[in-house]
Motif scaffolding. Structure first.
Motif, PDB file in Angstrom:
ATOM      1  N   LEU A   1     -41.631  28.640  45.444  1.00 19.77           N
ATOM      2  CA  LEU A   1     -42.857  27.831  45.356  1.00 19.77           C
ATOM      3  C   LEU A   1     -43.676  27.935  46.643  1.00 19.77           C
ATOM      4  N   ASP A   2     -44.857  28.520  46.566  1.00 18.84           N
ATOM      5  CA  ASP A   2     -45.733  28.592  47.746  1.00 18.84           C
ATOM      6  C   ASP A   2     -46.038  27.196  48.286  1.00 18.84           C
ATOM      7  N   ALA A   3     -46.215  26.243  47.382  1.00 15.97           N
ATOM      8  CA  ALA A   3     -46.604  24.888  47.797  1.00 15.97           C
ATOM      9  C   ALA A   3     -45.554  24.228  48.682  1.00 15.97           C
ATOM     10  N   ALA A   4     -44.294  24.667  48.565  1.00 14.91           N
ATOM     11  CA  ALA A   4     -43.218  24.048  49.357  1.00 14.91           C
ATOM     12  C   ALA A   4     -43.398  24.293  50.847  1.00 14.91           C
ATOM     13  N   PHE A   5     -44.176  25.315  51.198  1.00 18.21           N
ATOM     14  CA  PHE A   5     -44.304  25.687  52.606  1.00 18.21           C
ATOM     15  C   PHE A   5     -45.669  25.327  53.183  1.00 18.21           C
ATOM     16  N   LYS A   6     -46.393  24.477  52.494  1.00 22.97           N
ATOM     17  CA  LYS A   6     -47.703  24.066  52.982  1.00 22.97           C
ATOM     18  C   LYS A   6     -47.579  22.901  53.956  1.00 22.97           C
ATOM     19  N   GLN A   7     -48.606  22.734  54.780  1.00 26.56           N
ATOM     20  CA  GLN A   7     -48.602  21.745  55.857  1.00 26.56           C
ATOM     21  C   GLN A   7     -48.311  20.331  55.358  1.00 26.56           C
ATOM     22  N   GLU A   8     -48.797  20.001  54.173  1.00 27.92           N
ATOM     23  CA  GLU A   8     -48.627  18.633  53.664  1.00 27.92           C
ATOM     24  C   GLU A   8     -47.163  18.266  53.425  1.00 27.92           C
ATOM     25  N   HIS A   9     -46.309  19.292  53.290  1.00 28.29           N
ATOM     26  CA  HIS A   9     -44.886  19.029  53.060  1.00 28.29           C
ATOM     27  C   HIS A   9     -44.026  19.380  54.277  1.00 28.29           C
TER      28      HIS A   9
ATOM     29  N   PHE B   1     -35.279  19.951  55.194  1.00 26.86           N
ATOM     30  CA  PHE B   1     -34.519  20.763  54.255  1.00 26.86           C
ATOM     31  C   PHE B   1     -33.909  21.983  54.953  1.00 26.86           C
ATOM     32  N   GLY B   2     -34.716  22.661  55.763  1.00 26.31           N
ATOM     33  CA  GLY B   2     -34.222  23.841  56.477  1.00 26.31           C
ATOM     34  C   GLY B   2     -33.083  23.513  57.432  1.00 26.31           C
ATOM     35  N   ILE B   3     -33.239  22.416  58.171  1.00 23.53           N
ATOM     36  CA  ILE B   3     -32.197  21.988  59.119  1.00 23.53           C
ATOM     37  C   ILE B   3     -30.908  21.656  58.370  1.00 23.53           C
ATOM     38  N   ASN B   4     -31.038  20.989  57.223  1.00 25.32           N
ATOM     39  CA  ASN B   4     -29.842  20.628  56.452  1.00 25.32           C
ATOM     40  C   ASN B   4     -29.166  21.831  55.818  1.00 25.32           C
ATOM     41  N   LEU B   5     -29.927  22.832  55.444  1.00 24.95           N
ATOM     42  CA  LEU B   5     -29.310  24.077  54.965  1.00 24.95           C
ATOM     43  C   LEU B   5     -28.378  24.637  56.034  1.00 24.95           C
ATOM     44  N   ARG B   6     -28.874  24.675  57.244  1.00 22.51           N
ATOM     45  CA  ARG B   6     -28.087  25.229  58.355  1.00 22.51           C
ATOM     46  C   ARG B   6     -26.881  24.353  58.667  1.00 22.51           C
ATOM     47  N   LYS B   7     -27.091  23.042  58.722  1.00 16.00           N
ATOM     48  CA  LYS B   7     -26.012  22.119  59.098  1.00 16.00           C
ATOM     49  C   LYS B   7     -24.894  22.066  58.071  1.00 16.00           C
ATOM     50  N   THR B   8     -25.229  22.342  56.807  1.00 11.46           N
ATOM     51  CA  THR B   8     -24.194  22.309  55.775  1.00 11.46           C
ATOM     52  C   THR B   8     -23.555  23.684  55.574  1.00 11.46           C
TER      53      THR B   8
ATOM     54  N   ILE C   1     -31.689  31.322  56.374  1.00  8.76           N
ATOM     55  CA  ILE C   1     -32.418  32.517  56.840  1.00  8.76           C
ATOM     56  C   ILE C   1     -33.438  32.967  55.793  1.00  8.76           C
ATOM     57  N   ASP C   2     -33.024  32.996  54.512  1.00  9.33           N
ATOM     58  CA  ASP C   2     -33.965  33.363  53.440  1.00  9.33           C
ATOM     59  C   ASP C   2     -35.126  32.375  53.393  1.00  9.33           C
ATOM     60  N   TYR C   3     -34.800  31.107  53.586  1.00  3.38           N
ATOM     61  CA  TYR C   3     -35.777  30.028  53.545  1.00  3.38           C
ATOM     62  C   TYR C   3     -36.803  30.196  54.669  1.00  3.38           C
ATOM     63  N   TYR C   4     -36.327  30.438  55.886  1.00  3.31           N
ATOM     64  CA  TYR C   4     -37.250  30.600  57.013  1.00  3.31           C
ATOM     65  C   TYR C   4     -38.039  31.903  56.914  1.00  3.31           C
ATOM     66  N   ASN C   5     -37.419  32.939  56.355  1.00  2.00           N
ATOM     67  CA  ASN C   5     -38.159  34.181  56.129  1.00  2.00           C
ATOM     68  C   ASN C   5     -39.325  33.942  55.181  1.00  2.00           C
ATOM     69  N   ARG C   6     -39.067  33.169  54.142  1.00  2.50           N
ATOM     70  CA  ARG C   6     -40.112  32.843  53.166  1.00  2.50           C
ATOM     71  C   ARG C   6     -41.225  32.049  53.848  1.00  2.50           C
ATOM     72  N   ALA C   7     -40.825  31.117  54.712  1.00  2.00           N
ATOM     73  CA  ALA C   7     -41.811  30.303  55.436  1.00  2.00           C
ATOM     74  C   ALA C   7     -42.643  31.171  56.376  1.00  2.00           C
ATOM     75  N   LEU C   8     -42.003  32.150  57.012  1.00  2.00           N
ATOM     76  CA  LEU C   8     -42.720  33.025  57.938  1.00  2.00           C
ATOM     77  C   LEU C   8     -43.737  33.905  57.211  1.00  2.00           C
ATOM     78  N   GLU C   9     -43.506  34.174  55.919  1.00  2.00           N
ATOM     79  CA  GLU C   9     -44.506  34.903  55.127  1.00  2.00           C
ATOM     80  C   GLU C   9     -45.801  34.097  55.042  1.00  2.00           C
ATOM     81  N   MET C  10     -45.650  32.765  55.032  1.00  2.00           N
ATOM     82  CA  MET C  10     -46.808  31.874  54.914  1.00  2.00           C
ATOM     83  C   MET C  10     -47.413  31.548  56.278  1.00  2.00           C
ATOM     84  N   SER C  11     -46.568  31.569  57.327  1.00  2.00           N
ATOM     85  CA  SER C  11     -47.024  31.157  58.663  1.00  2.00           C
ATOM     86  C   SER C  11     -46.241  31.924  59.726  1.00  2.00           C
ATOM     87  N   SER C  12     -46.639  33.169  59.958  1.00  2.00           N
ATOM     88  CA  SER C  12     -45.866  34.047  60.841  1.00  2.00           C
ATOM     89  C   SER C  12     -45.986  33.669  62.321  1.00  2.00           C
TER      90      SER C  12
END
Length: 254
Positions: free
Chosen positions: A158-166, A173-180, A187-198
């Motif tokens: 979902l592109d919307a998941a990585f928008k500023q409003e969220h 969510f990203g921190i909890n992925l790592r902590k668990t 890593i996949d999650y942050y890569n996806r985010a970097l596509e939106m905001s490198s």
């Protein structure tokens, strides 16, 4: 005496609209026409184009958005202010209330109540970002990583998941992925985010932490260096980089 300005800015198009399509059913003398009506949320962009999103069967804006020209929009779509007031607005308010109840329950540690509310919201709008984040976090807090992974796979598309409003929920969510221990997903999650905001130094920093916990020092260092390239004043990244290089040096000497 001043003359009144002729450059009065008009209000941009925004609201609920409908479109109609005529279909022919049958053949020959049995042919009949049926008219189907669809409802859309529409908003005029700064470019002048109109962004539209269909309402789902629960009368909630959902699914992909698309842009059309203003000319096409004005010729094919009709305003539905009464429908918005009578149906869409109450449904959206009800959905928001459900998500708020879920978030309050999650923060209070009542994870099963939170799950119930978030699942209810997703039943109305499967791609609702807040509800999906909330449900994913609830599963991680319960240690149900297999269920959290299902939510992760939905969110990462979902592109919307990585928008500023969220941003707040996105970071949590990203921190909890790592902590668990879900480092690959993080890593996949942050890569996806970097596509939106490198050019986000904090994304590179968080990526570095995930790589470090996987024991991949080379990739960890690369992302820390990128974070510092974007923001040389990032003190935590500098300290982490010094430590990671020290660990890399020690490993090379063994």
């Amino acid at each position: 005496m001043s003359t009144p300005s002729t450059n009065i800015e008009r209000e941009k198009i925004k609201g609920i609209f409908s479109s109609q399509t005529v279909q022919k059913i049958g053949t020959g003398t049995t042919v009949r026409r049926t008219i189907s009506k669809m409802y859309w949320q529409a908003e005029e962009l700064d470019s002048g184009a109109i962004e539209i999103q269909a309402l789902n069967t629960s009368y909630i804006p959902a699914g992909p958005k698309k842009e059309i020209s203003k000319e096409e929009f004005l010729s094919k779509y009709s305003p539905e202010p009464e429908f918005y007031v009578s149906t869409v607005y109450p449904k959206m308010q009800e959905l928001n209330s459900t998500i708020q109840r879920g978030e309050k329950a999650r923060q209070a540690g009542a994870t099963y109540s939170a799950e119930f509310e978030f699942q209810k919201a997703i039943g109305v709008d499967a791609d609702n970002v807040k509800a999906n984040f909330g449900l994913g976090l609830t599963y991680m807090e319960r240690g149900e990583t297999h269920k959290a992974n299902d939510i992760f796979e939905r969110l990462v598309k979902l592109d919307a998941a990585f928008k500023q409003e969220h941003k707040h929920l996105f970071n949590e969510f990203g921190i909890n992925l790592r902590k668990t221990g879900m480092q690959d997903q993080a890593i996949d999650y942050y890569n996806r985010a970097l596509e939106m905001s490198s050019r986000d130094e904090n994304l590179h920093y968080n990526m570095a932490r995930a790589y470090y916990e996987k024991g991949e020092l080379k990739s960890c260092i690369e992302h820390l260096e990128k974070a510092l390239e974007i923001n040389p004043e990032h003190e935590e990244a500098q300290k982490f980089l010094d430590y990671a290089k020290k660990m890399q040096s020690q490993n090379a000497q063994r």
